[in-house]
Design a protein around this motif. Structure first.
Motif, PDB file in Angstrom:
ATOM      1  N   PHE A  51       0.830  -1.206   0.000  1.00  0.00           N
ATOM      2  CA  PHE A  51       0.000   0.000   0.000  1.00  0.00           C
ATOM      3  C   PHE A  51       0.864   1.255   0.000  1.00  0.00           C
ATOM      4  N   SER A  52       1.960   1.213   0.732  1.00  0.00           N
ATOM      5  CA  SER A  52       2.872   2.351   0.765  1.00  0.00           C
ATOM      6  C   SER A  52       3.448   2.628  -0.616  1.00  0.00           C
ATOM      7  N   TYR A  53       3.893   1.567  -1.321  1.00  0.00           N
ATOM      8  CA  TYR A  53       4.448   1.742  -2.659  1.00  0.00           C
ATOM      9  C   TYR A  53       3.368   2.154  -3.659  1.00  0.00           C
ATOM     10  N   LEU A  54       2.167   1.620  -3.507  1.00  0.00           N
ATOM     11  CA  LEU A  54       1.073   2.009  -4.388  1.00  0.00           C
ATOM     12  C   LEU A  54       0.721   3.484  -4.195  1.00  0.00           C
ATOM     13  N   SER A  55       0.726   3.925  -2.950  1.00  0.00           N
ATOM     14  CA  SER A  55       0.458   5.330  -2.658  1.00  0.00           C
ATOM     15  C   SER A  55       1.525   6.233  -3.279  1.00  0.00           C
TER      16      SER A  55
ATOM     17  N   VAL B  18       9.315   2.536  -8.097  1.00  0.00           N
ATOM     18  CA  VAL B  18       8.711   1.455  -7.316  1.00  0.00           C
ATOM     19  C   VAL B  18       9.390   0.129  -7.643  1.00  0.00           C
ATOM     20  N   LEU B  19       9.704  -0.097  -8.909  1.00  0.00           N
ATOM     21  CA  LEU B  19      10.356  -1.341  -9.289  1.00  0.00           C
ATOM     22  C   LEU B  19      11.791  -1.425  -8.787  1.00  0.00           C
ATOM     23  N   MET B  20      12.432  -0.282  -8.597  1.00  0.00           N
ATOM     24  CA  MET B  20      13.805  -0.238  -8.088  1.00  0.00           C
ATOM     25  C   MET B  20      13.805   0.424  -6.714  1.00  0.00           C
ATOM     26  N   PHE B  21      13.008  -0.118  -5.803  1.00  0.00           N
ATOM     27  CA  PHE B  21      12.780   0.505  -4.495  1.00  0.00           C
ATOM     28  C   PHE B  21      14.033   0.529  -3.627  1.00  0.00           C
ATOM     29  N   TRP B  22      15.031  -0.277  -3.919  1.00  0.00           N
ATOM     30  CA  TRP B  22      16.231  -0.320  -3.089  1.00  0.00           C
ATOM     31  C   TRP B  22      17.177   0.839  -3.392  1.00  0.00           C
TER      32      TRP B  22
ATOM     33  N   VAL C   5       6.144  11.715   4.255  1.00  0.00           N
ATOM     34  CA  VAL C   5       6.248  11.212   5.626  1.00  0.00           C
ATOM     35  C   VAL C   5       5.287  10.053   5.862  1.00  0.00           C
ATOM     36  N   ARG C   6       4.069  10.154   5.384  1.00  0.00           N
ATOM     37  CA  ARG C   6       3.077   9.101   5.608  1.00  0.00           C
ATOM     38  C   ARG C   6       3.491   7.805   4.908  1.00  0.00           C
ATOM     39  N   GLU C   7       3.942   7.919   3.673  1.00  0.00           N
ATOM     40  CA  GLU C   7       4.375   6.729   2.931  1.00  0.00           C
ATOM     41  C   GLU C   7       5.584   6.077   3.603  1.00  0.00           C
ATOM     42  N   PHE C   8       6.516   6.900   4.058  1.00  0.00           N
ATOM     43  CA  PHE C   8       7.707   6.384   4.719  1.00  0.00           C
ATOM     44  C   PHE C   8       7.352   5.661   6.013  1.00  0.00           C
TER      45      PHE C   8
END
Length: 71
Positions: free
Chosen positions: A18-22, A33-37, A45-48
């Motif tokens: 949900f965090s990544y979708l947001s 999103v695909l390279m989240f690292w 702040v909310r997503e983090f």
């Protein structure tokens, strides 16, 4: 204990997803999103906080799995 482990694992995965979708809906940055690292994701702040909470739940699920295997 196995049910709690599975619930925590699924809840953690759902919260992180949900965090990544947001993030994706806010920025439209699918590559981020695909390279989240990588360092390129500029999460608000909310997503983090959601991402960290989800990762914490995943960590607790892993600890429960290891403690269950040791007993």
């Amino acid at each position: 204990m196995q049910i709690a482990e599975q619930i925590l694992l699924l809840a953690g995965l759902a919260i992180v997803a949900f965090s990544y979708l947001s993030y994706w809906r806010r920025t439209g940055d699918a590559r981020g999103v695909l390279m989240f690292w990588r360092k390129g994701m500029a999460m608000d702040v909310r997503e983090f906080k959601l991402q960290r909470a989800g990762l914490a739940l995943l960590l607790v699920a892993v600890v429960l799995r290891f403690s269950g295997a040791l007993v």
